[in-house]
Design a protein around this motif. Sequence first.
Motif, mmCIF file in Angstrom:
data_model
loop_
_atom_site.group_PDB
_atom_site.id
_atom_site.type_symbol
_atom_site.label_atom_id
_atom_site.label_comp_id
_atom_site.label_asym_id
_atom_site.label_seq_id
_atom_site.Cartn_x
_atom_site.Cartn_y
_atom_site.Cartn_z
ATOM 1 N N GLN A 8 -29.653 26.500 5.846
ATOM 2 C CA GLN A 8 -28.868 26.251 7.064
ATOM 3 C C GLN A 8 -28.588 27.568 7.757
ATOM 4 O O GLN A 8 -28.329 28.571 7.085
ATOM 5 N N ARG A 10 -25.954 28.769 10.854
ATOM 6 C CA ARG A 10 -24.932 28.471 11.860
ATOM 7 C C ARG A 10 -24.631 29.740 12.637
ATOM 8 O O ARG A 10 -24.550 30.821 12.059
ATOM 9 N N GLY A 12 -21.577 30.670 14.692
ATOM 10 C CA GLY A 12 -20.252 30.128 15.021
ATOM 11 C C GLY A 12 -20.221 28.656 14.655
ATOM 12 O O GLY A 12 -20.548 28.286 13.527
ATOM 13 N N ARG A 13 -19.923 27.803 15.641
ATOM 14 C CA ARG A 13 -19.877 26.356 15.342
ATOM 15 C C ARG A 13 -21.228 25.683 15.617
ATOM 16 O O ARG A 13 -21.389 24.492 15.353
ATOM 17 N N PHE A 14 -22.161 26.454 16.184
ATOM 18 C CA PHE A 14 -23.466 25.865 16.523
ATOM 19 C C PHE A 14 -24.426 25.908 15.325
ATOM 20 O O PHE A 14 -24.644 26.954 14.735
ATOM 21 N N MET A 15 -24.968 24.728 15.001
ATOM 22 C CA MET A 15 -25.895 24.631 13.866
ATOM 23 C C MET A 15 -27.328 24.815 14.401
ATOM 24 O O MET A 15 -27.882 23.914 15.028
ATOM 25 N N GLU A 18 -30.671 23.079 10.294
ATOM 26 C CA GLU A 18 -29.835 22.179 9.513
ATOM 27 C C GLU A 18 -30.564 21.746 8.252
ATOM 28 O O GLU A 18 -31.550 21.030 8.316
ATOM 29 N N SER A 54 -26.855 30.636 6.324
ATOM 30 C CA SER A 54 -25.440 30.312 6.108
ATOM 31 C C SER A 54 -25.275 29.533 4.808
ATOM 32 O O SER A 54 -24.211 29.562 4.186
#
Length: 288
Positions: A8, A10, A12-15, A18, A54
């Motif tokens: 994964q 990321r 920040g909050r953006f993936m 995945e 991540s």
Amino acid sequence: MIELDGMQVRFGRFMAVESLSLSVPAGELFGFLGPNGAGKTTTMRVLSGALRASAGRVRVAGCELPRELARLKPRMACVPDVDTHYEDLSARENLRLFARLYGVDPRAVDTWLARVELSEAADLKVRSYSRGMKKKLLIARELMHAPQIIFLDEPTAHLDRHSVSRVHALLREQVAEGRTVFLTTHDMDEVEALCDRVALIAHGRLLACDTPARLIARHAQRWCEVQYESEGRSQRLSLRMDDDAEREQLASLLRTHPHLRMHTREPAFEEVFRSLTAAATAARGVPA
Ligand SMILES: Nc1ncnc2c1ncn2[C@@H]1O[C@H](COP(=O)(O)OP(=O)(O)OP(=O)(O)O)[C@@H](O)[C@H]1O
């Protein structure tokens, strides 16, 4: 040679990527495809140690990343989609410099200049090179130390057809010698001509992974192009041979228009790409 398990990324909050799981054996020429922003470069940066995942497990050439990056570096090559030459040096000087850094026999410089067809321009400053010439020099520079695993981000973008063939031949030679090639491309003809296997991603998710031929058989339509006269006018239709209703429509036209002309169109990888990425976009509720 490459093992990704639940990787994964990321921001920040953006993936961006995945839970990607992939396995690429040694000696394979592997294509990594997807629309703009799919997560290809991000994945390649993780595989080459330029970016930390991540989450998930990343293993390249027997090295666990990021822990064993120093051990991976001498076994790996990375051809990015931007040039990183010393522009005020000539091509020959650039290669000599990297030969020294990599501990490569300096005689390899002339061999590699010839292999990418830059011998004649070898003493010109790289600043004067075209984008295609710079890309070929970058490929020579990165392959010179015989790395086990070679990452290339759009290696044939901006190359003319002859240079594309040259680079394809070079990459095939690499895999024939047991090395592994992992490349991204937007060129669907390149996928069919070059890749042993491909993975297709969109929105950071893996959509499919197989040989181009098997993906075509599974996901591309067989079409029949039909031309006939009706009420004094020429009509053209493209009918899908895997669709019952359209096959029936063809049968009906054949009964009513005995002079109808038709030919089948071979399915191409382009269609696999279009249909899988459109389905992935639709599944996210975004208009294609
Ligand atoms: N450093 C970063 N910070 C924030 N977002 C990023 C960063 N790097 C990439 N992204 C985002 O992650 C997503 C995937 O980008 P990536 O460059 O991997 O796409 P790509 O598949 O290589 O696209 P292209 O075909 O256009 O080169 C994009 O939405 C991009 O904006």
